[in-house]
Scaffold this motif. Structure first.
Motif, PDB file in Angstrom:
ATOM      1  N   GLN A  28      -7.134   6.384   8.024  1.00 29.29           N
ATOM      2  CA  GLN A  28      -8.537   6.226   8.404  1.00 29.29           C
ATOM      3  C   GLN A  28      -8.676   6.136   9.921  1.00 29.29           C
ATOM      4  O   GLN A  28      -9.511   6.809  10.515  1.00 29.29           O
ATOM      5  N   TRP A  29      -7.847   5.309  10.564  1.00 28.35           N
ATOM      6  CA  TRP A  29      -7.980   5.175  12.018  1.00 28.35           C
ATOM      7  C   TRP A  29      -7.584   6.480  12.712  1.00 28.35           C
ATOM      8  O   TRP A  29      -8.206   6.871  13.706  1.00 28.35           O
ATOM      9  N   GLN A 272     -10.426  -0.110  15.619  1.00 22.90           N
ATOM     10  CA  GLN A 272     -11.599  -0.974  15.452  1.00 22.90           C
ATOM     11  C   GLN A 272     -12.748  -0.204  14.803  1.00 22.90           C
ATOM     12  O   GLN A 272     -13.446  -0.728  13.925  1.00 22.90           O
ATOM     13  N   LEU A 273     -12.953   1.036  15.213  1.00 19.48           N
ATOM     14  CA  LEU A 273     -14.012   1.853  14.622  1.00 19.48           C
ATOM     15  C   LEU A 273     -13.764   2.069  13.128  1.00 19.48           C
ATOM     16  O   LEU A 273     -14.696   2.056  12.327  1.00 19.48           O
ATOM     17  N   LEU A 279     -19.578   3.407  10.757  1.00 20.17           N
ATOM     18  CA  LEU A 279     -19.254   4.421  11.762  1.00 20.17           C
ATOM     19  C   LEU A 279     -17.885   5.034  11.515  1.00 20.17           C
ATOM     20  O   LEU A 279     -17.685   6.233  11.709  1.00 20.17           O
ATOM     21  N   GLY A 280     -16.946   4.192  11.056  1.00 17.57           N
ATOM     22  CA  GLY A 280     -15.586   4.664  10.871  1.00 17.57           C
ATOM     23  C   GLY A 280     -15.458   5.735   9.808  1.00 17.57           C
ATOM     24  O   GLY A 280     -14.729   6.722   9.983  1.00 17.57           O
ATOM     25  N   LEU A 283     -16.814   9.158  11.024  1.00 16.36           N
ATOM     26  CA  LEU A 283     -15.899   9.715  12.020  1.00 16.36           C
ATOM     27  C   LEU A 283     -14.627  10.222  11.368  1.00 16.36           C
ATOM     28  O   LEU A 283     -14.100  11.271  11.743  1.00 16.36           O
ATOM     29  N   ALA A 284     -14.125   9.470  10.374  1.00 17.57           N
ATOM     30  CA  ALA A 284     -12.912   9.898   9.678  1.00 17.57           C
ATOM     31  C   ALA A 284     -13.158  11.202   8.916  1.00 17.57           C
ATOM     32  O   ALA A 284     -12.302  12.101   8.907  1.00 17.57           O
ATOM     33  N   ARG A 285     -14.317  11.314   8.276  1.00 17.55           N
ATOM     34  CA  ARG A 285     -14.639  12.561   7.571  1.00 17.55           C
ATOM     35  C   ARG A 285     -14.688  13.729   8.555  1.00 17.55           C
ATOM     36  O   ARG A 285     -14.208  14.829   8.265  1.00 17.55           O
ATOM     37  N   LEU A 286     -15.284  13.473   9.706  1.00 13.59           N
ATOM     38  CA  LEU A 286     -15.342  14.518  10.730  1.00 13.59           C
ATOM     39  C   LEU A 286     -13.933  14.864  11.217  1.00 13.59           C
ATOM     40  O   LEU A 286     -13.617  16.037  11.465  1.00 13.59           O
ATOM     41  N   GLY A 287     -13.091  13.828  11.348  1.00 13.00           N
ATOM     42  CA  GLY A 287     -11.734  14.051  11.819  1.00 13.00           C
ATOM     43  C   GLY A 287     -10.877  14.873  10.883  1.00 13.00           C
ATOM     44  O   GLY A 287      -9.858  15.428  11.300  1.00 13.00           O
ATOM     45  N   ARG A 288     -11.275  14.951   9.616  1.00 10.33           N
ATOM     46  CA  ARG A 288     -10.516  15.741   8.649  1.00 10.33           C
ATOM     47  C   ARG A 288     -10.905  17.218   8.660  1.00 10.33           C
ATOM     48  O   ARG A 288     -10.270  18.028   8.000  1.00 10.33           O
TER      49      ARG A 288
END
Length: 367
Positions: A28-29, A272-273, A279-280, A283-288
């Motif tokens: 996740q991070w 932390q995000l 928010l996390g 962002l994680a979905r976007l990061g994938r």
């Protein structure tokens, strides 16, 4: 519909046994960090290639402030991106050569060459966009081989995977030390770095660091707290201020050292995000799904630049004053949204070959 080929091959999730509060949180991070990085990449291109090209006549230096802000993330954006890529590559480099050569090295080179041709065609229609582009067959050949284009991240990953696989049995210090020296030499301007060669030279050390120091990086992320975030934020800010005050950007070793501080801060901030689900998780979905955003966003931005540059420049002072502050954020969101929409449309049209090397998929990706 079959699984998204992009996700099958390029998500690079760590393959570890799930434990309570363990690898799932780490993924996740790491994905959140990639999400932030791709936003910063698009934002930087929006600011430099569109926003600062607009004829702003508002009487206040807001555009310059956006340019200055974007520069503060230069030591963070790509070094953190490559560090996370190295973390996710830790398992892949230990697979057989036939798997690594096709699924990683050939896969990234295929995407680089394919999208370079697409970018070249689209950018030819928008000559006013200030960006590297091939304007001749020789220029295209150069971008394909020795001077990578705006898509240099893909080119770099193919090269870095080759180096990591070929030297996997070598002592780590014998790899990290020359890579760090190469980064320092390139950042100091002691090498000829036309196009995007500088990024290619400077970021190998961060990929290798992510690869070799993966357990320590995970430990740093999973134990990060607010106090550590405050300290790393202060350290990064002070390093930026000192480098700017002394004009030390080109001093030998300074830029890589500041980038190391930036990565340490970035990992703590991403951790932390990731714990803040509101928010996390987005962002994680976007990061994938960073790959389609990365390859599609420049053509989208180029077409929007052609559409918006003159009308926005011709707005009155009061109208420009209303949009000047939020324009880069809004346009960044539009570019990312349109890039993902184009990606979905292409997949629906069975054009998944635009995002993965055709042929055997899951077996090679998981090796």
């Amino acid at each position: 519909m079959e699984p998204d080929a992009t996700r099958v091959r390029f998500r690079h999730r760590p393959r570890t046994t799930p434990t309570p509060g363990g690898p799932a949180q780490r993924a996740q991070w790491a994905d959140a960090a990639k999400g932030v990085c791709i936003i910063l990449v698009v934002l930087w291109h929006v600011v430099m290639k569109n926003y600062l090209q607009v004829d702003w006549h508002i009487g206040v230096p807001v555009p310059g402030l956006w340019g200055t802000l974007g520069e503060q993330f230069l030591p963070l954006r790509m070094p953190l991106f490559f560090t996370i890529s190295g973390v996710f590559a830790a398992n892949a480099v230990h697979r057989p050569w036939r798997v690594v050569a096709r699924a990683r090295i050939a896969g990234f080179l295929y995407l680089y060459a394919l999208w370079l041709l697409i970018h070249t065609a689209v950018l030819a229609a928008v000559p006013q966009l200030p960006t590297d582009r091939a304007s001749s067959a020789l220029g295209l050949l150069e971008q394909l081989t020795i001077t990578p284009s705006n898509l240099w991240y893909l080119y770099a990953l193919a090269l870095y995977f080759t180096i990591a696989k070929a030297t996997r049995r070598a002592p780590r210090a014998l790899l990290l030390a020359p890579a760090a020296a190469l980064s320092a030499v390139a950042a100091a301007g002691l090498l000829d770095t036309p196009g995007n060669r500088a990024g290619l030279y400077q970021n190998l050390v961060f990929f290798l660091a992510g690869l070799f120091l993966r357990p320590r990086i995970h430990r740093w992320a999973t134990t990060a707290n607010r106090r550590r975030l405050v300290l790393t934020t202060a350290g990064y800010a002070l390093a930026l201020a000192a480098m700017a005050a002394a004009g030390a950007q080109r001093w030998f070793g300074v830029w890589p050292a500041v980038s190391v501080l930036a990565v340490i801060f970035g990992i703590a901030a991403a951790a932390q995000l990731a714990r803040w689900s509101a928010l996390g998780e987005p962002l994680a979905r976007l990061g994938r799904i960073t790959l389609p955003i990365y390859v599609i966003h420049m053509p989208v931005l180029a077409l929007l630049h052609r559409l918006l540059l003159v009308p926005v420049s011709e707005l009155g002072r009061s109208a420009q004053g209303l949009i000047v502050l939020g324009y880069p954020v809004l346009l960044t969101g539009v570019v990312i949204g349109l890039s993902l929409a184009v990606h979905r449309g292409l997949l629906a049209a069975r054009a998944g070959w635009l995002f993965a090397l055709p042929g055997p998929r899951r077996g090679e990706a998981t090796g």
